[in-house]
Write an enzyme that holds these catalytic residues in place. Structure first.
Site, PDB file in Angstrom:
ATOM      1  CG  ASN A 166      -0.642   8.635   2.589  1.00 21.53           C
ATOM      2  OD1 ASN A 166      -1.249   7.721   2.034  1.00 21.53           O
ATOM      3  ND2 ASN A 166       0.104   9.500   1.930  1.00 21.53           N
TER       4      ASN A 166
ATOM      5  CG  HIS B 175      -1.229   5.286  -0.532  1.00 15.85           C
ATOM      6  ND1 HIS B 175      -1.969   5.886   0.458  1.00 15.85           N
ATOM      7  CD2 HIS B 175      -2.033   4.323  -1.060  1.00 15.85           C
ATOM      8  CE1 HIS B 175      -3.163   5.316   0.530  1.00 15.85           C
ATOM      9  NE2 HIS B 175      -3.219   4.356  -0.376  1.00 15.85           N
TER      10      HIS B 175
ATOM     11  NE  ARG C 168      -3.798   2.041   2.550  1.00 19.93           N
ATOM     12  CZ  ARG C 168      -3.878   2.775   3.650  1.00 19.93           C
ATOM     13  NH1 ARG C 168      -3.134   2.471   4.705  1.00 19.93           N
ATOM     14  NH2 ARG C 168      -4.692   3.799   3.717  1.00 19.93           N
TER      15      ARG C 168
ATOM     16  CG  HIS D 158      -8.024  -3.800  -2.223  1.00 20.23           C
ATOM     17  ND1 HIS D 158      -9.112  -3.139  -2.762  1.00 20.23           N
ATOM     18  CD2 HIS D 158      -7.101  -2.822  -1.980  1.00 20.23           C
ATOM     19  CE1 HIS D 158      -8.868  -1.841  -2.830  1.00 20.23           C
ATOM     20  NE2 HIS D 158      -7.648  -1.629  -2.353  1.00 20.23           N
TER      21      HIS D 158
END
Length: 316
Positions: free
Chosen positions: A91, A63, A59, A188
């Site tokens: 975040n 990001h 992740r 995910h």
């Protein structure tokens, strides 16, 4: 994963590195041949102590790449009046930064000033997937670290509430296709989501329905127990799929059963093209692995950065 964002904000358009600073598979072969094995060992050690590390690293890399390209800007700490990306609303729940710090420290001891933090993060994300039972791949290297990190720019991250049009716009701004969207959403399969990320689907969904009718009702009911309307438990939430520590295609299988968490997950079933890919990946782990690797290499090649940081948390 992120709060609702307005698409009116200016989006950065990224491109794959130009030929002059192109990434390459053998970038550190002569200058730091131990780089990849060093990073792998650090990630492996961290995973033995915390099984949430793989999801966190994957992740974090996503990001990072979606703001200014894959430049390690998500790793920078806030300084003075500047609030850095890691402190932006989407975040706040990022963690495991220490893994990147530990890898950087280990590499600096053998190859000082050579390996960028952005490359370390890209390689760590790959290792996180591979060490969780997913595919491995050769990561193109040679990224540089960025010197700018702004919390305000995290509004550009695709939100869990996005519909398919918003997702398509967000990904296309970064040169990523709808196929990339479906493949990368498979990430995910690892991880955990806080109630706030899917609260919109299980409470006050619409004037006519408290629960999103596209959700499996028994699944939604179980989520409402964990995440009541006025939830006050800080870290309450749900795992993203039923095999949360294993990188597999369970996410897609559950999605077809109405057991996804985010609106952005459910959105993948709203066009024939994306739904067809969801079905393909649900029925074939091999097809998912192949597509995921292709899209990860594409995403992680988004350009950005100017230097090789000596400390991943501060600019040189």
């Amino acid at each position: 994963m992120a709060a609702i964002v307005a698409l009116l904000c200016t989006l950065f358009v990224f491109s794959v590195s130009s030929p002059g600073d192109a990434l390459s598979l053998d970038y550190y072969d002569k200058t730091c041949p131990q780089a990849e094995s060093t990073i792998t060992n650090v990630v492996k050690k961290a995973m033995t102590n915390d099984n949430t590390v793989p999801a966190a690293l994957l992740r974090m890399h996503f990001h990072d790449c979606f703001i200014r390209g894959c430049d390690g800007s998500v790793l920078l700490k806030s300084v003075g009046n500047n609030q850095a990306e890691k402190d932006g609303p989407p975040n706040i729940s990022l963690h495991a930064f220490y893994v990147i710090d530990n890898a950087k420290k280990a590499i600096e001891s053998v190859c000082p000033g050579v390996v960028s933090c952005a490359d370390i993060l890209a390689l760590a994300a790959r290792d996180a997937v591979a060490l969780s039972g997913g595919p491995t791949w050769e990561v193109p290297k040679g990224r540089k670290d960025g010197r700018v990190s702004k919390a305000s720019e995290t509004r550009q991250l695709p939100a869990p509430t996005f519909n398919i049009s918003q997702l398509q716009q967000s990904f296309s701004q970064r040169g990523l296709s709808m196929a990339d969207l479906v493949a990368l959403s498979g990430g995910h399969t690892l991880g955990f989501a806080h109630c706030s990320s899917f609260q919109n689907r299980i409470h006050n969904f619409s004037p006519n329905s408290d629960i999103d009718p596209s959700m499996n009702q028994a699944f939604a009911t179980s989520l409402r127990i964990v995440c009541p309307a006025h939830n006050k438990v800080k870290n309450a939430g749900s795992t993203m799929d039923s095999s949360v520590t294993t990188f597999d295609n369970t996410y897609y299988k559950l999605l077809l059963q109405g057991k996804s968490l985010f609106s952005s997950d459910q959105a993948l079933l709203t066009t024939s093209k994306t739904k067809s890919l969801v079905s393909k990946f649900a029925s074939s782990q091999a097809d998912f692995n192949k597509a995921f690797v292709k899209s990860m290499i594409k995403m992680s090649s988004l350009a950005g950065g100017q230097e090789v940081r000596l400390d991943c948390r501060v600019v040189n």
